[in-house]
Design an enzyme around this catalytic site. Sequence first.
Site, PDB file in Angstrom:
ATOM      1  N   HIS A 199      52.257  34.634  62.572  1.00 12.95           N
ATOM      2  CA  HIS A 199      53.646  33.419  62.343  1.00 12.95           C
ATOM      3  C   HIS A 199      52.903  32.738  60.968  1.00 12.95           C
ATOM      4  O   HIS A 199      53.179  31.537  61.700  1.00 12.95           O
ATOM      5  CB  HIS A 199      53.939  32.942  63.922  1.00 12.95           C
ATOM      6  CG  HIS A 199      54.019  33.724  64.854  1.00 12.95           C
ATOM      7  ND1 HIS A 199      54.045  33.974  66.254  1.00 12.95           N
ATOM      8  CD2 HIS A 199      54.188  35.191  64.484  1.00 12.95           C
ATOM      9  CE1 HIS A 199      54.085  35.158  67.438  1.00 12.95           C
ATOM     10  NE2 HIS A 199      54.238  36.188  66.207  1.00 12.95           N
ATOM     11  N   ASN A 236      58.046  33.576  69.099  1.00 10.83           N
ATOM     12  CA  ASN A 236      57.848  34.574  67.693  1.00 10.83           C
ATOM     13  C   ASN A 236      59.212  33.433  66.783  1.00 10.83           C
ATOM     14  O   ASN A 236      60.152  34.652  67.265  1.00 10.83           O
ATOM     15  CB  ASN A 236      57.788  35.871  68.876  1.00 10.83           C
ATOM     16  CG  ASN A 236      57.229  35.666  68.983  1.00 10.83           C
ATOM     17  OD1 ASN A 236      57.785  35.679  70.170  1.00 10.83           O
ATOM     18  ND2 ASN A 236      55.970  37.568  69.718  1.00 10.83           N
ATOM     19  N   GLU A 258      52.880  34.912  75.100  1.00 13.47           N
ATOM     20  CA  GLU A 258      53.626  37.067  75.532  1.00 13.47           C
ATOM     21  C   GLU A 258      52.077  37.719  76.502  1.00 13.47           C
ATOM     22  O   GLU A 258      51.463  37.295  76.042  1.00 13.47           O
ATOM     23  CB  GLU A 258      53.663  37.359  73.839  1.00 13.47           C
ATOM     24  CG  GLU A 258      54.345  37.388  73.571  1.00 13.47           C
ATOM     25  CD  GLU A 258      54.577  37.639  71.807  1.00 13.47           C
ATOM     26  OE1 GLU A 258      53.763  38.888  71.779  1.00 13.47           O
ATOM     27  OE2 GLU A 258      55.154  37.238  70.878  1.00 13.47           O
TER      28      GLU A 258
HETATM   29  P1  FAE Z   1      58.189  38.718  54.827  1.00 14.18           P
HETATM   30  O1  FAE Z   1      58.669  39.247  56.293  1.00 14.18           O
HETATM   31  O2  FAE Z   1      56.634  38.162  55.227  1.00 14.18           O
HETATM   32  O3  FAE Z   1      58.533  39.007  53.955  1.00 14.18           O
HETATM   33  C1  FAE Z   1      57.769  39.023  52.873  1.00 14.18           C
HETATM   34  C2  FAE Z   1      57.940  39.982  51.688  1.00 14.18           C
HETATM   35  O4  FAE Z   1      57.597  39.339  50.661  1.00 14.18           O
HETATM   36  C3  FAE Z   1      56.581  41.374  52.285  1.00 14.18           C
HETATM   37  O5  FAE Z   1      57.137  42.733  52.614  1.00 14.18           O
HETATM   38  C4  FAE Z   1      55.302  40.727  50.835  1.00 14.18           C
HETATM   39  O6  FAE Z   1      54.956  42.072  50.875  1.00 14.18           O
HETATM   40  C5  FAE Z   1      56.401  40.343  49.937  1.00 14.18           C
HETATM   41  N1  FAE Z   1      55.481  39.472  49.278  1.00 14.18           N
HETATM   42  C6  FAE Z   1      55.116  38.427  49.682  1.00 14.18           C
HETATM   43  N2  FAE Z   1      54.531  38.385  47.988  1.00 14.18           N
HETATM   44  C7  FAE Z   1      55.083  38.816  46.618  1.00 14.18           C
HETATM   45  C8  FAE Z   1      54.889  38.745  45.828  1.00 14.18           C
HETATM   46  N3  FAE Z   1      54.302  37.689  44.561  1.00 14.18           N
HETATM   47  N4  FAE Z   1      56.104  39.571  45.198  1.00 14.18           N
HETATM   48  C9  FAE Z   1      56.424  40.438  45.672  1.00 14.18           C
HETATM   49  N5  FAE Z   1      56.365  40.656  46.708  1.00 14.18           N
HETATM   50  C10 FAE Z   1      56.209  40.015  47.378  1.00 14.18           C
HETATM   51  O7  FAE Z   1      58.076  37.318  55.277  1.00 14.18           O
HETATM   52  N6  FAE Z   1      57.691  37.998  64.823  1.00 14.18           N
HETATM   53  C11 FAE Z   1      58.428  37.559  65.668  1.00 14.18           C
HETATM   54  O8  FAE Z   1      59.473  37.146  65.909  1.00 14.18           O
HETATM   55  N7  FAE Z   1      58.478  38.256  66.237  1.00 14.18           N
HETATM   56  C12 FAE Z   1      57.413  39.690  66.847  1.00 14.18           C
HETATM   57  O9  FAE Z   1      56.731  40.889  67.383  1.00 14.18           O
HETATM   58  C13 FAE Z   1      56.544  38.710  65.389  1.00 14.18           C
HETATM   59  N8  FAE Z   1      55.129  40.149  65.993  1.00 14.18           N
HETATM   60  C14 FAE Z   1      53.912  40.729  64.735  1.00 14.18           C
HETATM   61  C15 FAE Z   1      53.280  40.831  64.315  1.00 14.18           C
HETATM   62  C16 FAE Z   1      52.144  41.613  63.464  1.00 14.18           C
HETATM   63  C17 FAE Z   1      50.626  42.132  63.804  1.00 14.18           C
HETATM   64  C18 FAE Z   1      52.342  40.296  62.481  1.00 14.18           C
HETATM   65  C19 FAE Z   1      51.867  40.312  61.103  1.00 14.18           C
HETATM   66  C20 FAE Z   1      53.893  39.806  61.862  1.00 14.18           C
HETATM   67  C21 FAE Z   1      55.067  39.190  63.619  1.00 14.18           C
HETATM   68  N9  FAE Z   1      55.503  38.545  63.580  1.00 14.18           N
HETATM   69  C22 FAE Z   1      56.202  38.914  64.355  1.00 14.18           C
HETATM   70  C23 FAE Z   1      55.880  37.411  62.334  1.00 14.18           C
HETATM   71  C24 FAE Z   1      56.841  37.912  61.530  1.00 14.18           C
HETATM   72  O10 FAE Z   1      56.782  39.204  61.952  1.00 14.18           O
HETATM   73  C25 FAE Z   1      56.984  37.558  60.766  1.00 14.18           C
HETATM   74  O11 FAE Z   1      57.655  36.002  61.147  1.00 14.18           O
HETATM   75  C26 FAE Z   1      58.511  37.418  59.480  1.00 14.18           C
HETATM   76  O12 FAE Z   1      57.954  38.777  59.158  1.00 14.18           O
HETATM   77  C27 FAE Z   1      58.026  36.396  58.593  1.00 14.18           C
HETATM   78  O13 FAE Z   1      59.848  37.032  57.970  1.00 14.18           O
HETATM   79  P2  FAE Z   1      59.561  36.327  56.072  1.00 14.18           P
HETATM   80  O14 FAE Z   1      61.415  37.147  55.752  1.00 14.18           O
HETATM   81  O15 FAE Z   1      59.442  34.815  55.568  1.00 14.18           O
END
Ligand code: FAE
Length: 553
Positions: A490, A528, A407
Amino acid sequence: MSKLNNGVSAGWGPKVSRRAALASALGGFAALSVAATSSAAPHSITGLRQVPAQTPDRTVEHLVIGTGYGGAVAAFRLAEAGHSVHMLEMGKRWDKPGPDGKVFTRMAKPDSRSMWFRRRTEMPLSYFLGIDIGKDIGYGPGVLDRRKLGGMNVYQGKGVGGGSLVNGGIAPRPRPEVIARQLPTVDTDEFFDTYLPRAEERLGITMIRPEYLEESDYYKFSRTGKQDAAAAGYNVLTVPGTYDFEYMEREERGEVPKSALDGQVIFGNDHGKKDLTKTYLGRAEATGRVTIDTMTEALTIAPNADGYLVAAQIRDENNKIVGETTYQTAKLYVSAGSIGTTELLLRSRSEGLLTDLDSSIGTGWGPNGNVMFGRANHLWRPTGCKHSTIPVMAIDAWGTENPCLTEVAPLPAGADLFVQLYLGIGDNPNEGVMEYGHAGLTLDWNPSMHSPSINNVRSTFDKINREQGTIYRSDLFGDGKEFSDDFTYHPLGGAVLGRACDDFGRVKGYDGLYVTDGALVPQIVGVNPFLAITALAERLMDSVLAGELAGAR
Ligand code: FAE
């Protein structure tokens, strides 16, 4: 996996009585200590008390742990089908403005809303001209978490909406050959024909208008990045995303409050971005069948005759543990992200609760090949003082002998720093392993395991540098490093499809226990990842609703 009439898998070893499991789950509170808590700096959990065996505080039909992509899809699909759902979220709900009238902060003006219980920002790009550019901030349940595990700094969103709150919303489709390689049990045609389009539609993914991209001052950095790559013979893609690009154009015309054009992204966006609270979660809650407990961290999962007992702790905005609680559920969807989900499962096994987890649990971890780096632009080739925070262009070198997708990233500093910044995703066969022991969660991953990703990205950009007569910046990541080798936005893997889980996401050995998130995807997906994660969760929920929940309400 056979199912007994009480919903308990026949595959368990010693049978766990409901009472024993409850006592064990609750007794686990005392043993968990700091290791069992969040990624934040050490904090007091002395508020925890030993809870005697008792009936659970709450009994729910379906319990979803985590409100990111996997959790939001599970909640929406269940609620849409008429089921009641309760969700647990470790972070807060981001719906109230702070003293400055904004819900979230700008990248350049962080405060206690920005990072999860930190006193100073901790960013991948933390130096400029070799000087530490971190900022002191107030201590609070901020929206971006950085968790240091082994040789990796793993960044994750915290709050209702998970990663969607902090990410750039970039949502390119993965390449079919990478899906076929990484997820061999997934029908690639069905994935591309059914699940990706459905996820794109439900996430509200759109493209920037080409004319706007060509003319906006805020995308000069993308155009210079594109020209340099194209001059070296690389294909440059315009990538879709979840930011409302029509809103962005109105931001530029001064008609609406600015967000992407005002330096907001990794600490949240007040406007424009269709985070999950505006798509899947919003629709799920609108059914009236979904409730969410915030600031509630699930700690352990104990199987019992009625399904699963989840023990959780509640923290306040000073990071003090102010309570503990238990939930009994028949169906449990673990959606806490790659790290959170794997940690919960491994901890529950180490507490003697989920003892029949497949031995592969914890394996298949990877940082999706993330490599950040910058090229030093010539003074006569500025990237502009104005940068939109939402990247929309990527250099596609995946089909080359050095596979990578990179990117063109913004650097919204308010001044032209003559840095062309990039976030690369370089192919990498290496995989990390997570374990849980006395020290809590550990990750076996060291910077040398990142080398294949860096080499792939470097080979591509060496050519661009040669063509342009430019060099890499060595002042951005500390120690004179030209490429970051120790961070990921990621995280992927840990409870991988077809290994620790079946081909859809059912946890092997345990009926009614599902993994719905990034933990399902091993190591790397080549783009991503949230689009692929969402599509996989849709696929799992189709299977669950047509299978064990068919006809159930
Ligand atoms: P996620 O979205 O991380 O959700 C997990 C949730 O579980 C969170 O709200 C936590 O607070 C919660 N949690 C964790 N442990 C516990 C617990 N023990 N009890 C209760 N709650 C809990 O997981 N991906 C893209 O495709 N495009 C992008 O442009 C992109 N940019 C990004 C920029 C940044 C700065 C970051 C950090 C990530 C980025 N990502 C991007 C990655 C993407 O947001 C990530 O792959 C997904 O959010 C993962 O989704 P999950 O459902 O696995």
